[in-house]
Write an enzyme that holds these catalytic residues in place. Structure first.
Site, PDB file in Angstrom:
ATOM      1  N   ASP A  63      -8.194  -0.241   9.860  1.00 27.84           N
ATOM      2  CA  ASP A  63      -8.760  -0.381   8.513  1.00 27.84           C
ATOM      3  C   ASP A  63      -8.329  -1.664   7.796  1.00 27.84           C
ATOM      4  O   ASP A  63      -8.974  -2.087   6.848  1.00 27.84           O
ATOM      5  CB  ASP A  63      -8.380   0.831   7.645  1.00 27.84           C
ATOM      6  CG  ASP A  63      -6.860   1.004   7.514  1.00 27.84           C
ATOM      7  OD1 ASP A  63      -6.108   0.261   8.175  1.00 27.84           O
ATOM      8  OD2 ASP A  63      -6.429   1.888   6.766  1.00 27.84           O
ATOM      9  N   HIS A  64      -7.248  -2.288   8.227  1.00 28.51           N
ATOM     10  CA  HIS A  64      -6.750  -3.463   7.500  1.00 28.51           C
ATOM     11  C   HIS A  64      -7.436  -4.749   7.958  1.00 28.51           C
ATOM     12  O   HIS A  64      -7.954  -5.513   7.162  1.00 28.51           O
ATOM     13  CB  HIS A  64      -5.241  -3.610   7.694  1.00 28.51           C
ATOM     14  CG  HIS A  64      -4.406  -2.690   6.855  1.00 28.51           C
ATOM     15  ND1 HIS A  64      -4.481  -1.324   6.951  1.00 28.51           N
ATOM     16  CD2 HIS A  64      -3.472  -2.941   5.910  1.00 28.51           C
ATOM     17  CE1 HIS A  64      -3.627  -0.779   6.092  1.00 28.51           C
ATOM     18  NE2 HIS A  64      -2.999  -1.749   5.451  1.00 28.51           N
ATOM     19  N   ASP A 118       2.801   3.086   7.217  1.00 31.55           N
ATOM     20  CA  ASP A 118       2.207   2.520   6.017  1.00 31.55           C
ATOM     21  C   ASP A 118       2.839   3.221   4.826  1.00 31.55           C
ATOM     22  O   ASP A 118       3.031   4.441   4.844  1.00 31.55           O
ATOM     23  CB  ASP A 118       0.690   2.744   6.006  1.00 31.55           C
ATOM     24  CG  ASP A 118       0.035   1.920   4.924  1.00 31.55           C
ATOM     25  OD1 ASP A 118      -0.528   0.857   5.237  1.00 31.55           O
ATOM     26  OD2 ASP A 118       0.119   2.316   3.743  1.00 31.55           O
ATOM     27  N   ARG A 378      -1.502  -1.664  -6.047  1.00 28.40           N
ATOM     28  CA  ARG A 378      -0.537  -2.768  -6.113  1.00 28.40           C
ATOM     29  C   ARG A 378      -1.184  -4.010  -6.702  1.00 28.40           C
ATOM     30  O   ARG A 378      -2.303  -4.363  -6.321  1.00 28.40           O
ATOM     31  CB  ARG A 378       0.005  -3.100  -4.715  1.00 28.40           C
ATOM     32  CG  ARG A 378       0.921  -2.028  -4.224  1.00 28.40           C
ATOM     33  CD  ARG A 378       1.558  -2.351  -2.897  1.00 28.40           C
ATOM     34  NE  ARG A 378       2.479  -1.267  -2.612  1.00 28.40           N
ATOM     35  CZ  ARG A 378       2.801  -0.855  -1.398  1.00 28.40           C
ATOM     36  NH1 ARG A 378       2.307  -1.453  -0.338  1.00 28.40           N
ATOM     37  NH2 ARG A 378       3.629   0.144  -1.240  1.00 28.40           N
ATOM     38  N   SER A 536       5.301  -2.532   0.500  1.00 26.41           N
ATOM     39  CA  SER A 536       4.733  -2.251   1.816  1.00 26.41           C
ATOM     40  C   SER A 536       5.790  -1.936   2.869  1.00 26.41           C
ATOM     41  O   SER A 536       6.917  -2.429   2.809  1.00 26.41           O
ATOM     42  CB  SER A 536       3.936  -3.473   2.260  1.00 26.41           C
ATOM     43  OG  SER A 536       3.837  -3.521   3.656  1.00 26.41           O
ATOM     44  N   ARG A 538       5.636  -2.891   5.936  1.00 25.78           N
ATOM     45  CA  ARG A 538       5.487  -3.824   7.055  1.00 25.78           C
ATOM     46  C   ARG A 538       6.835  -4.237   7.646  1.00 25.78           C
ATOM     47  O   ARG A 538       7.662  -4.843   6.977  1.00 25.78           O
ATOM     48  CB  ARG A 538       4.671  -5.047   6.616  1.00 25.78           C
ATOM     49  CG  ARG A 538       5.254  -5.807   5.471  1.00 25.78           C
ATOM     50  CD  ARG A 538       4.255  -6.821   4.899  1.00 25.78           C
ATOM     51  NE  ARG A 538       3.199  -6.122   4.167  1.00 25.78           N
ATOM     52  CZ  ARG A 538       2.453  -6.671   3.228  1.00 25.78           C
ATOM     53  NH1 ARG A 538       2.608  -7.934   2.904  1.00 25.78           N
ATOM     54  NH2 ARG A 538       1.518  -5.974   2.610  1.00 25.78           N
TER      55      ARG A 538
HETATM   56  C1  MIC Z   1      -0.001  -2.393   1.817  1.00 26.91           C
HETATM   57  O1  MIC Z   1      -0.654  -1.697   1.059  1.00 26.91           O
HETATM   58  O2  MIC Z   1       0.821  -3.231   1.432  1.00 26.91           O
HETATM   59  C2  MIC Z   1      -0.185  -2.203   3.305  1.00 26.91           C
HETATM   60  C3  MIC Z   1      -0.843  -3.407   3.822  1.00 26.91           C
HETATM   61  O3  MIC Z   1      -1.019  -1.095   3.553  1.00 26.91           O
HETATM   62  C4  MIC Z   1       1.196  -1.965   3.906  1.00 26.91           C
HETATM   63  C5  MIC Z   1       1.276  -1.991   5.350  1.00 26.91           C
HETATM   64  C6  MIC Z   1       1.180  -3.342   5.950  1.00 26.91           C
HETATM   65  O4  MIC Z   1       1.729  -4.298   5.438  1.00 26.91           O
HETATM   66  O5  MIC Z   1       0.562  -3.409   7.017  1.00 26.91           O
HETATM   67  C7  MIC Z   1       1.927  -0.728   3.412  1.00 26.91           C
HETATM   68  O6  MIC Z   1       1.657  -0.245   2.335  1.00 26.91           O
HETATM   69  O7  MIC Z   1       2.851  -0.259   4.080  1.00 26.91           O
HETATM   70 FE1  SF4 Z   2      -4.966  -0.318   2.669  1.00 28.70          FE
HETATM   71 FE2  SF4 Z   2      -2.434  -0.505   1.827  1.00 28.70          FE
HETATM   72 FE3  SF4 Z   2      -4.477  -1.091   0.210  1.00 28.70          FE
HETATM   73 FE4  SF4 Z   2      -4.058   1.393   0.904  1.00 28.70          FE
HETATM   74  S1  SF4 Z   2      -2.681   0.118  -0.305  1.00 28.70           S
HETATM   75  S2  SF4 Z   2      -6.031   0.357   0.846  1.00 28.70           S
HETATM   76  S3  SF4 Z   2      -3.349   1.171   3.012  1.00 28.70           S
HETATM   77  S4  SF4 Z   2      -3.894  -2.185   2.065  1.00 28.70           S
END
Ligand code: MIC
Ligand code: SF4
Length: 643
Positions: A63-64, A118, A378, A536, A538
């Site tokens: 999905d990313h 995630d 976020r 996140s 990550r």
């Molecule tokens: C996000 O919302 O920051 C992400 C991208 O979903 C991350 C995961 C990632 O960095 O791949 C998260 O929330 O953990």
């Molecule tokens: Fe995707 Fe993270 Fe955004 Fe949720 S917060 S939509 S998992 S990038």
């Protein structure tokens, strides 16, 4: 009766003592990965040399990274699809939806435990399960049947009374909580909802709340499993998976926070933190350039049906652009069939794929100096893909009003509130979720050039000498600061040498060269303030600095997932005994530590860090269980589990 979180955790507890602050090891029933963290998790799982996952259910969702500007994203997809088939993992194909929305609809089950790579994995807490966001390596270990270890959290009861009024939504409830506890207030805690207000909220609304609970730093959030949960599972044709988990009572909680839903008002999180919350009325009249509706927080059927009803017969303001990304293919199909999508299209909205999209800077970046209104969770600096933009987080209702009137305004101007009721039936189609074959022996794993092998992890030496402070940063640094995402960098998630070039890029573009130079001389250290690594999950925010020779970090405090990721990567997370010593170290200083490995082995503290440049000793300590220390000494979790 009793706290739900405690009940589920105790049912799954295999090791430890259930006492706040003490470590417990729990059995994990389900795992979930998304593609941006998943490739690393599966490379790690491969390194563990297992034939098959040992969980009840493991799902890999793409999905990313779905822009596919070149070969990198589709290479990752192919790799993930082949790994899933080989190891017995269900694979949700790109386009099927955002991991948390798809998981909530098709897989979340009351009473189960889930870890996901995630940070918004707690979305599934809306279904009454313990769902925790972790680093990829912890998911890999759980897939292999290993326990997940955490410190027994404090359980906070969030008592909901009353009922939301028109145009006030679940998003405002979680913003209200963030207004009260901010981005650090949930650390070490599980937020558990109870009280008469619970039954006024549908499962997707509960999931909006548990999703964004991640922004408080909480370990997870959870709702009870009741008749409302049952009706949602029935709609998803999974009624047989329902079990009742009655809510707790006041006496079950270590702490209580009360929210009277009838007094909540529409709220907004201002730049650049989800905790920077004020009533929208404070911003009335502020011109808005761009509006985006979607993300794992606010893209459910309820959200988009409401958006469709509100946009019906209206047009967006000429100076404002609007984009909508439905949370899942299921949602998209439903709004396409019942007309809501038509209203959205007629109003002038741009329809994006069912994916994370603009939430993670994958397309739809705003113009220079834009004011951006989003229904996401976020609004960290630079996350929109444009550092000059200011992003505001709101409910879908407030977002529609902003798109129509071109400014932040009272959504009541849109007329009577369209009441939403779930349809009797929706079309359930799992054809985009591929089942693994019964035996994966003959499946070949497909690796394109974007899949780089993991670097070696080195055991911790006894002493550190000549370690340069490669960067010094302040409080509340997010993993987005450390390892940015976006359309340019996200496709490099499977390639550590390449992605490492972007560590701290937005904070200090010289970081990479400086860290490389320090690596040649012995290694680097990072100094930071409070709540370092929030946001996140990550693990690249730990793995990439490790690759660049960072040996330890000294902070005033760490956020949970990042601290775990550092340990898993073999970087030592140290904290100041006396926070004022933060001022006694400058960027460029040379540090040394004698006998670190022995001290960690013995569990002694404090540890003396010598600032050779300033001729000063600084006391540091650590918050690591015995196993955490063994992992760090081994040079990270992969070394540890293969010992
Ligand atoms: C996000 O919302 O920051 C992400 C991208 O979903 C991350 C995961 C990632 O960095 O791949 C998260 O929330 O953990
Ligand atoms: Fe995707 Fe993270 Fe955004 Fe949720 S917060 S939509 S998992 S990038």
């Amino acid at each position: 009766m009793g706290s739900i979180a405690k009940k589920i955790l105790q049912e799954h507890m295999v090791e430890g003592v259930f006492e706040v602050g003490k470590e417990i090891g729990i059995k994990i029933d389900q795992t979930m990965t998304q593609d941006a963290t998943g490739t690393m998790a599966y490379l790690q799982f491969e390194a563990m040399k297992m034939d098959r996952v040992k969980t009840e259910l493991s799902v890999s969702i793409v999905d990313h990274n779905t822009i596919q500007a070149d070969f990198k994203n589709p290479d990752d997809h192919r790799y993930l699809q082949s790994v899933a088939a080989k190891f017995g993992i269900k694979f949700s194909r790109p386009g099927n939806g955002i991991c948390h929305q798809v998981f909530l609809e098709r897989f979340a089950r009351p009473g189960k435990t889930l870890v996901g790579s995630d940070s918004h994995t707690p979305t599934a807490g809306g279904m009454g399960q313990i769902a925790i966001g972790v680093g990829g390596l912890d998911v890999a270990v759980a897939m292999g049947g290993g326990l997940f270890y955490l410190k027994t959290p404090t359980i906070v009861g969030i008592k909901l009374t009353g009922q939301l009024t028109d145009y006030v939504t679940a998003k405002d409830v979680i913003l209200e909580l963030l207004r009260r506890v901010n981005v650090k207030g949930g650390r070490g805690k599980i937020l558990e909802y109870f009280g008469p207000g619970v039954k006024t909220l549908s499962v997707p609304e509960r999931a909006t709340i548990t999703n964004m609970g991640a922004e408080t730093g909480a370990t997870t959030s959870i709702f009870p499993s009741d008749e409302i949960t049952k009706s949602f599972l029935k709609l998803e044709k999974r009624e047989d998976q329902w079990v009742e988990i009655p809510e707790g009572t006041e006496g079950d909680y270590d702490e209580i926070i009360e929210i009277d839903l009838s007094t909540v008002e529409p709220l907004v999180a201002k730049p650049h933190s989800p905790g920077n919350v004020v009533p929208i009325s404070e911003l009335y009249g502020m011109k808005v350039d761009q509006v985006a509706i979607g993300s794992c927080t606010n893209s459910s059927l309820k959200d988009l049906e409401t958006v469709g009803a509100l946009l019906k017969g209206r047009k967006i303001a000429p100076h404002t652009v609007l984009a909508i990304a439905p949370g899942s293919r299921q949602v998209l199909e439903q709004i396409a069939n019942d007309g809501a999508l038509g209203h959205i299209v007629s109003a002038g909205a741009r329809i994006l794929e069912s994916a994370c999209g603009p939430c993670i800077g994958m397309g739809f970046a705003p113009k220079t100096d834009a004011t951006v209104v989003r229904t996401f969770n976020r609004n960290f600096y630079g996350r929109t893909g444009n550092k000059s933009a200011n992003a505001y987080l709101v409910s879908p209702e407030v977002a529609v009003a902003a798109a129509v009137y071109g400014e932040i305004t009272d959504p009541k101007k849109l007329g009577p509130y369209p009441a939403f009721t779930f349809p009797e039936e929706i079309h359930i189609d799992d054809s985009m979720i591929l089942e693994p074959p019964a035996d994966g022996k003959d499946v070949e794993i497909i690796r394109g050039p974007n899949i780089a092998p993991l670097p070696p992890f080195e055991p911790l030496p006894e002493d550190f000498n000549n370690i340069e402070v490669v960067i010094k940063v302040e409080d509340d640094i997010t993993t987005d600061h450390i390892m940015p995402a976006g359309a340019k960098i996200l496709p490099l998630r499977s390639n550590l040498p390449e992605i490492s070039k972007y560590v701290f890029e937005q904070v200090d573009p010289e970081f990479y060269n400086r860290a490389l130079a320090a690596k040649e001389q012995g290694g680097g250290a990072i100094i930071a303030g409070d709540n370092y690594g929030q946001g996140s999950s990550r693990e690249h925010a730990a793995l990439a600095p490790m690759y660049l020779g960072v040996k330890f970090k000294i902070t005033k405090s760490f956020a949970r997932i990042h601290r775990d990721n550092l340990i898993n990567s073999g970087i030592v997370p140290l904290t100041f005994v006396n926070p004022a010593d933060y001022d006694a170290i400058a960027q460029g200083d040379k540090l040394s530590i004698k006998g670190l490995a022995s001290a960690l082995k013995a569990g002694t503290t404090p540890i003396i860090v010598r600032n050779d440049t300033q001729n000063k000793d600084i006391q540091v300590t650590y918050d690591m269980s015995e196993r955490d220390r063994q992992i760090v000494i081994a040079g990270g979790k992969l070394n540890y589990v293969s010992m």
